[in-house]
Design a protein around this motif. Structure first.
Motif, PDB file in Angstrom:
ATOM      1  N   VAL A   1      39.547  42.432  45.993  1.00 14.40           N
ATOM      2  CA  VAL A   1      39.567  41.441  44.991  1.00 14.40           C
ATOM      3  C   VAL A   1      40.456  39.973  44.761  1.00 14.40           C
ATOM      4  O   VAL A   1      42.116  39.876  44.801  1.00 14.40           O
ATOM      5  CB  VAL A   1      40.075  40.929  43.488  1.00 14.40           C
ATOM      6  CG1 VAL A   1      39.500  40.788  42.006  1.00 14.40           C
ATOM      7  CG2 VAL A   1      39.258  42.983  42.743  1.00 14.40           C
TER       8      VAL A   1
ATOM      9  N   PHE B   1      35.339  40.067  46.266  1.00 15.06           N
ATOM     10  CA  PHE B   1      35.467  39.954  45.251  1.00 15.06           C
ATOM     11  C   PHE B   1      36.084  38.564  44.737  1.00 15.06           C
ATOM     12  O   PHE B   1      37.380  38.262  45.242  1.00 15.06           O
ATOM     13  CB  PHE B   1      35.299  40.465  43.599  1.00 15.06           C
ATOM     14  CG  PHE B   1      34.359  42.355  44.364  1.00 15.06           C
ATOM     15  CD1 PHE B   1      33.226  42.159  42.960  1.00 15.06           C
ATOM     16  CD2 PHE B   1      34.335  43.108  44.501  1.00 15.06           C
ATOM     17  CE1 PHE B   1      32.973  43.609  43.339  1.00 15.06           C
ATOM     18  CE2 PHE B   1      33.784  44.406  44.915  1.00 15.06           C
ATOM     19  CZ  PHE B   1      33.020  44.158  44.416  1.00 15.06           C
TER      20      PHE B   1
ATOM     21  N   ALA C   1      34.701  40.164  36.912  1.00 14.11           N
ATOM     22  CA  ALA C   1      34.812  41.366  38.042  1.00 14.11           C
ATOM     23  C   ALA C   1      35.526  43.091  37.764  1.00 14.11           C
ATOM     24  O   ALA C   1      34.299  43.300  38.413  1.00 14.11           O
ATOM     25  CB  ALA C   1      36.172  40.811  38.142  1.00 14.11           C
TER      26      ALA C   1
ATOM     27  N   GLU D   1      31.782  44.191  37.737  1.00 13.97           N
ATOM     28  CA  GLU D   1      31.124  43.872  38.823  1.00 13.97           C
ATOM     29  C   GLU D   1      30.937  45.465  39.911  1.00 13.97           C
ATOM     30  O   GLU D   1      30.404  45.607  40.829  1.00 13.97           O
ATOM     31  CB  GLU D   1      31.092  42.657  40.007  1.00 13.97           C
ATOM     32  CG  GLU D   1      30.450  41.312  39.204  1.00 13.97           C
ATOM     33  CD  GLU D   1      30.632  40.483  40.926  1.00 13.97           C
ATOM     34  OE1 GLU D   1      29.724  40.448  41.416  1.00 13.97           O
ATOM     35  OE2 GLU D   1      30.993  39.585  40.177  1.00 13.97           O
TER      36      GLU D   1
END
Length: 350
Positions: free
Chosen positions: A83, A113, A123, A126
């Motif tokens: 991320v 991501f 986030a 997902e």
């Protein structure tokens, strides 16, 4: 008229053709189904002879392993999420490449991501939808909340190049406090007396520790921080910060910048907006030692983080998650080094 009809029949037949499975490959190769599975799984053991039989049978049958089916049967996706909130910092393309390669050696794949800087919920949603086996968070803005959301759902989390107070989340960081001390000691030793700091995000652990270490070194050397401005890890803000610092009647003779990404903007602004020389008029030091810092245009003195060691520690934490309910974070701190280049001058003390 007969050919189009034949094409339709052929197409219909093709669409109903049964997919080749690992059972078919095992039968063709004369081995067990588990041998086929081991052949196509990273890190598992299978003899060379068996591997050759399986691969020959797979080619003959046009077989391809189905990762999705494997996920359903094992309840593991073998996918690790990374991320980020931005790729602007040139450190992170290096990190993502090395981390992806290291995880592949463990039979894991990565999914990137790029999260909204303020929206951890999207986030997190997902991440849940992909049933990730673990998450590496390298976003300062999302770190604390997103780490807690993932941990609450039992998803292993490692925060990369940052840490948050009061959480039980694993983290891997450089020794940013010592890095700040190294910078301060180097500038004092080279004769600088008016040392300023352009900070990153004030709420990030990396910025806090770097500034803390710098201030400690200055106090030890009988000095205090000359001036400070906030760059917020943004190039435009770093450019405005250096204009502000150099607009004062008494100007710094050295500027420490919380990241190379901002330091490049600082050097460009000093040269092309303020028409000053680096390092003759003012020295500049950065952090991260990204590849561009060695370019002839910058020759930036900077603190090098050992990305290789940090990646290795991150993978080890992901592959050996703490037992549920332990509530104790594992924090790996990796030593860093100062890389001396041409952006720092020797000063003669008045």
């Amino acid at each position: 008229m007969t050919r189009p009809m034949a094409d339709k029949v052929a197409t219909a037949a093709d669409s109903t053709k049964r997919a080749v499975t690992s059972i078919d490959v095992a039968a063709r190769a004369g081995v067990s189904q588990s041998a086929v599975s081991r052949t196509f799984s990273v890190g598992t053991s299978v003899s060379d002879e068996t591997r050759k039989k399986v691969m020959r049978a797979a080619r003959e049958l046009s077989y391809r392993p189905n990762a999705i089916a494997r996920t359903l049967s094992t309840r593991q996706s073998n996918i690790i999420g990374i991320v980020l909130s931005t790729f602007e910092n040139q450190l992170y393309p290096v990190v993502v490449e090395q981390l992806s390669r290291a995880l592949q050696l463990q039979g894991k794949h990565t999914m990137l991501f790029l999260a909204d800087k303020q929206d951890s919920d999207s986030a997190f949603n997902e991440i849940l939808s992909y049933q990730l086996d673990g998450v590496v968070i390298a976003s300062a803005t999302l770190a604390s909340k997103l780490a807690k959301q993932c941990a609450d759902m039992g998803i292993p989390v490692v925060m990369f190049n940052r840490a948050t107070d009061g959480t039980s989340t694993d983290s891997v960081t450089s020794d940013n406090r010592r890095a700040g001390q190294l910078v301060g000691e180097t500038l004092i030793a080279s004769g600088h007396q008016r040392i300023a700091y352009i900070s990153g995000r004030e709420d990030s652990s990396t910025n806090r520790d770097r500034e803390h270490g710098l201030r400690e070194a200055l106090v030890t050397g009988g000095m205090v921080l000359f001036a400070k401005a906030n760059g917020n890890y943004e190039q435009a803000q770093a450019s405005a910060a250096v204009v502000k610092l150099m607009g004062e009647a008494k100007k710094p003779d050295a500027i420490v910048v919380a990241s190379d990404h901002m330091a490049f903007a600082v050097i460009d602004t000093l040269r092309y907006t303020l028409h000053l020389r680096v390092p003759e008029d003012v020295s500049v030091v950065g952090y991260d030692d990204v590849p561009q810092s060695a370019w002839l245009a910058y020759q930036l003195t900077t603190v090098a983080q050992s990305v290789e060691k940090m990646v290795r520690a991150t993978v080890e934490l992901l592959m050996t998650p703490a037992a549920p309910g332990e509530g104790v974070s594992r924090n790996v701190v990796v030593a860093c080094t100062l890389i001396a280049r041409a952006s720092v001058a020797k000063r003669v003390r008045a």
